[in-house]
Design an enzyme around this catalytic site. Structure first.
Site, PDB file in Angstrom:
ATOM      1  N   ASP A  70      -6.841   5.068   5.750  1.00 59.46           N
ATOM      2  CA  ASP A  70      -6.385   4.943   4.364  1.00 59.46           C
ATOM      3  C   ASP A  70      -5.177   5.868   4.155  1.00 59.46           C
ATOM      4  O   ASP A  70      -5.186   7.031   4.574  1.00 59.46           O
ATOM      5  CB  ASP A  70      -7.516   5.328   3.409  1.00 59.46           C
ATOM      6  CG  ASP A  70      -7.140   5.119   1.949  1.00 59.46           C
ATOM      7  OD1 ASP A  70      -7.341   3.996   1.460  1.00 59.46           O
ATOM      8  OD2 ASP A  70      -6.651   6.072   1.318  1.00 59.46           O
ATOM      9  N   ILE A  71      -4.138   5.353   3.491  1.00 57.91           N
ATOM     10  CA  ILE A  71      -2.955   6.156   3.206  1.00 57.91           C
ATOM     11  C   ILE A  71      -3.294   7.184   2.133  1.00 57.91           C
ATOM     12  O   ILE A  71      -3.834   6.841   1.075  1.00 57.91           O
ATOM     13  CB  ILE A  71      -1.786   5.274   2.743  1.00 57.91           C
ATOM     14  CG1 ILE A  71      -1.420   4.249   3.833  1.00 57.91           C
ATOM     15  CG2 ILE A  71      -0.561   6.113   2.389  1.00 57.91           C
ATOM     16  CD1 ILE A  71      -0.356   3.258   3.406  1.00 57.91           C
ATOM     17  N   ASN A  81       3.023   5.147  -5.669  1.00 58.72           N
ATOM     18  CA  ASN A  81       3.333   4.050  -6.596  1.00 58.72           C
ATOM     19  C   ASN A  81       3.744   4.580  -7.967  1.00 58.72           C
ATOM     20  O   ASN A  81       4.671   4.062  -8.600  1.00 58.72           O
ATOM     21  CB  ASN A  81       2.120   3.132  -6.745  1.00 58.72           C
ATOM     22  CG  ASN A  81       1.980   2.155  -5.586  1.00 58.72           C
ATOM     23  OD1 ASN A  81       2.974   1.776  -4.964  1.00 58.72           O
ATOM     24  ND2 ASN A  81       0.757   1.753  -5.273  1.00 58.72           N
ATOM     25  N   HIS A  88       6.054   0.373  -7.384  1.00 61.07           N
ATOM     26  CA  HIS A  88       5.308  -0.459  -6.434  1.00 61.07           C
ATOM     27  C   HIS A  88       6.178  -0.988  -5.301  1.00 61.07           C
ATOM     28  O   HIS A  88       5.680  -1.262  -4.208  1.00 61.07           O
ATOM     29  CB  HIS A  88       4.636  -1.628  -7.175  1.00 61.07           C
ATOM     30  CG  HIS A  88       3.503  -1.195  -8.040  1.00 61.07           C
ATOM     31  ND1 HIS A  88       2.251  -0.909  -7.532  1.00 61.07           N
ATOM     32  CD2 HIS A  88       3.415  -0.988  -9.378  1.00 61.07           C
ATOM     33  CE1 HIS A  88       1.439  -0.548  -8.510  1.00 61.07           C
ATOM     34  NE2 HIS A  88       2.117  -0.588  -9.651  1.00 61.07           N
ATOM     35  N   ASP A 145       5.237  -0.867  -1.332  1.00 56.32           N
ATOM     36  CA  ASP A 145       5.314  -1.963  -0.360  1.00 56.32           C
ATOM     37  C   ASP A 145       6.090  -1.536   0.884  1.00 56.32           C
ATOM     38  O   ASP A 145       5.721  -1.880   2.015  1.00 56.32           O
ATOM     39  CB  ASP A 145       5.990  -3.183  -0.992  1.00 56.32           C
ATOM     40  CG  ASP A 145       5.115  -3.859  -2.034  1.00 56.32           C
ATOM     41  OD1 ASP A 145       3.901  -3.565  -2.069  1.00 56.32           O
ATOM     42  OD2 ASP A 145       5.647  -4.682  -2.808  1.00 56.32           O
ATOM     43  N   ARG A 199      -3.611   0.346  20.920  1.00 55.00           N
ATOM     44  CA  ARG A 199      -3.685  -0.290  22.235  1.00 55.00           C
ATOM     45  C   ARG A 199      -3.360  -1.780  22.104  1.00 55.00           C
ATOM     46  O   ARG A 199      -3.536  -2.388  21.045  1.00 55.00           O
ATOM     47  CB  ARG A 199      -5.086  -0.118  22.819  1.00 55.00           C
ATOM     48  CG  ARG A 199      -5.570   1.329  22.918  1.00 55.00           C
ATOM     49  CD  ARG A 199      -6.948   1.381  23.551  1.00 55.00           C
ATOM     50  NE  ARG A 199      -7.857   0.440  22.908  1.00 55.00           N
ATOM     51  CZ  ARG A 199      -9.029   0.053  23.409  1.00 55.00           C
ATOM     52  NH1 ARG A 199      -9.448   0.546  24.564  1.00 55.00           N
ATOM     53  NH2 ARG A 199      -9.791  -0.796  22.760  1.00 55.00           N
ATOM     54  N   GLU A 258      -4.380  -0.069   0.340  1.00 57.35           N
ATOM     55  CA  GLU A 258      -3.748   0.810   1.330  1.00 57.35           C
ATOM     56  C   GLU A 258      -4.675   1.127   2.489  1.00 57.35           C
ATOM     57  O   GLU A 258      -4.433   2.071   3.243  1.00 57.35           O
ATOM     58  CB  GLU A 258      -3.284   2.102   0.654  1.00 57.35           C
ATOM     59  CG  GLU A 258      -4.397   2.984   0.136  1.00 57.35           C
ATOM     60  CD  GLU A 258      -4.841   2.651  -1.288  1.00 57.35           C
ATOM     61  OE1 GLU A 258      -5.398   3.536  -1.943  1.00 57.35           O
ATOM     62  OE2 GLU A 258      -4.616   1.505  -1.736  1.00 57.35           O
ATOM     63  N   ARG A 284      -3.875   9.965  17.641  1.00 52.53           N
ATOM     64  CA  ARG A 284      -2.497   9.590  17.960  1.00 52.53           C
ATOM     65  C   ARG A 284      -1.860   8.840  16.784  1.00 52.53           C
ATOM     66  O   ARG A 284      -0.697   9.094  16.434  1.00 52.53           O
ATOM     67  CB  ARG A 284      -2.465   8.722  19.223  1.00 52.53           C
ATOM     68  CG  ARG A 284      -1.044   8.338  19.635  1.00 52.53           C
ATOM     69  CD  ARG A 284      -0.992   7.635  20.971  1.00 52.53           C
ATOM     70  NE  ARG A 284      -1.507   6.278  20.904  1.00 52.53           N
ATOM     71  CZ  ARG A 284      -2.530   5.828  21.609  1.00 52.53           C
ATOM     72  NH1 ARG A 284      -3.190   6.645  22.433  1.00 52.53           N
ATOM     73  NH2 ARG A 284      -2.928   4.570  21.509  1.00 52.53           N
TER      74      ARG A 284
END
Length: 348
Positions: free
Chosen positions: A224-225, A232, A237, A241, A256, A267, A287
């Site tokens: 999750d961001i 936003n 918005h 995006d 991978r 998000e 990573r």
């Protein structure tokens, strides 16, 4: 929604076919015009000149989106040309065979009038039968030798079959392309071009079956961001995006090759990792976290910094696919509470 997309793609394929009809038919009549001029059938050469002009006008109408007018002109030309050609050099020339080309065009045409197709097909049949009855024994305007007429008949049969084959092949390619585009729309998120939620769940169900059969590990990463609402609120918005696209590209590049990535919602992103134990999944998640942390997303003269929180889990025993996803969600929540921008693995 899917039905609307399918109808739209099929309609696009049909009008793409009509472009080909106008171009191919126009080129064919140029060839006929030269042929009949050389044979001395000057009446038919003039008729073919008129046909070339009609198909040229039809093509221009298609370009200007005057689709119904274009189709009406094409159908009118085919019917009129068949009648005039048969009348000019006789029934045995075989020009009436070109009426058969109209049949598939009518069948695949798009119309909102339910009775249009059967009425037009019946009218075509009546026209063909009427021509057979009235014109078969009429003397032609331009008299050609029996050998020339025979050659023309075989030529027209061959060209008719080739036209039907060619146009059918074009329509098949157009429909296949439209179906491929529809499948992409149905399985991917339009903004990020990642898999959508439903598509990834179908893959996950399959991978669970494979895991049970081969006893191979299967891991899930839910990401999750961080502070996405603030992005936003502060930048708008459109900026959100842009961030979603940048994060999606980073996840795709740093994962991978065998992993499947989906935009899970808003998000959130879910990564399915076949043949991956928990330790491998944690390393991959770390990573990914580091790669996202280095992002500096440009937007309207400023740079937006991004970070993500990751929850990791693995599939256990015979549980349903929702169970490890829920555990990954719980681990993700723990990471958010603990300060974000970190990887948390769920307990087995």
């Amino acid at each position: 929604m899917k039905d609307k997309l399918n109808s739209r793609n099929t309609s696009t394929a049909f009008w793409g076919l009509m472009y080909k009809v106008a171009a191919v038919a126009g080129a064919t009549h140029v060839m006929f015009m030269v042929l009949f001029y050389e044979l001395g059938a000057y009446t038919l050469a003039k008729i073919n000149l008129g046909s070339v002009l009609l198909f040229a006008i039809s093509y221009v109408c298609l370009k200007k989106r005057l689709n119904l007018l274009a189709v009406a002109l094409i159908l009118l030309e085919i019917l009129a040309h068949a009648m005039l050609a048969v009348r000019a050099i006789g029934w045995d020339s075989g020009f009436h065979y070109y009426l058969l080309v109209v049949v598939p065009v009518l069948v695949i045409s798009k119309t909102r009038i339910p009775a249009f197709k059967p009425i037009m097909l019946l009218a075509l049949l009546l026209i063909y039968l009427g021509m057979d009855k009235v014109m078969r024994d009429l003397p032609p305007y331009d008299v050609l030798t029996a050998q020339t007429l025979s050659g023309l008949r075989y030529f027209n049969i061959t060209v008719t079959v080739l036209l039907l084959t060619y146009l059918s092949g074009i329509y098949l390619r157009l429909v296949t392309k439209a179906e491929k585009e529809l499948r992409i729309l149905a399985t991917t998120d339009p903004l990020t071009q990642l898999l959508n939620r439903r598509s990834l769940m179908e893959i996950a169900e399959y991978e669970v079956v494979q895991r049970k059969r081969h006893q191979a590990p299967l891991a899930f990463i839910l990401a999750d961001i961080d502070h996405f609402k603030s992005i936003n609120d502060q930048y708008g918005h459109a900026a959100g995006d842009v961030v979603l696209k940048a994060v999606s590209q980073t996840l795709r590049q740093a994962s991978r090759e065998q992993d499947s990535i989906a935009r899970w919602g808003g998000e959130e992103f879910l990564i399915l990792m076949p043949d991956a134990a928990k330790d491998i999944a944690i390393k991959v998640a770390e990573r990914l976290r580091q790669q996202v942390e280095t992002l500096a997303v440009p937007f309207n003269g400023t740079v937006i910094k991004v970070s993500m929180t990751f929850g990791v889990s693995t599939h256990q025993n015979d549980e349903v696919v929702d169970a490890p996803i829920n555990r990954a969600d719980t681990a993700l929540y723990q990471g958010k509470v603990a300060g974000r921008n970190q990887v948390v693995a769920s307990a087995a």
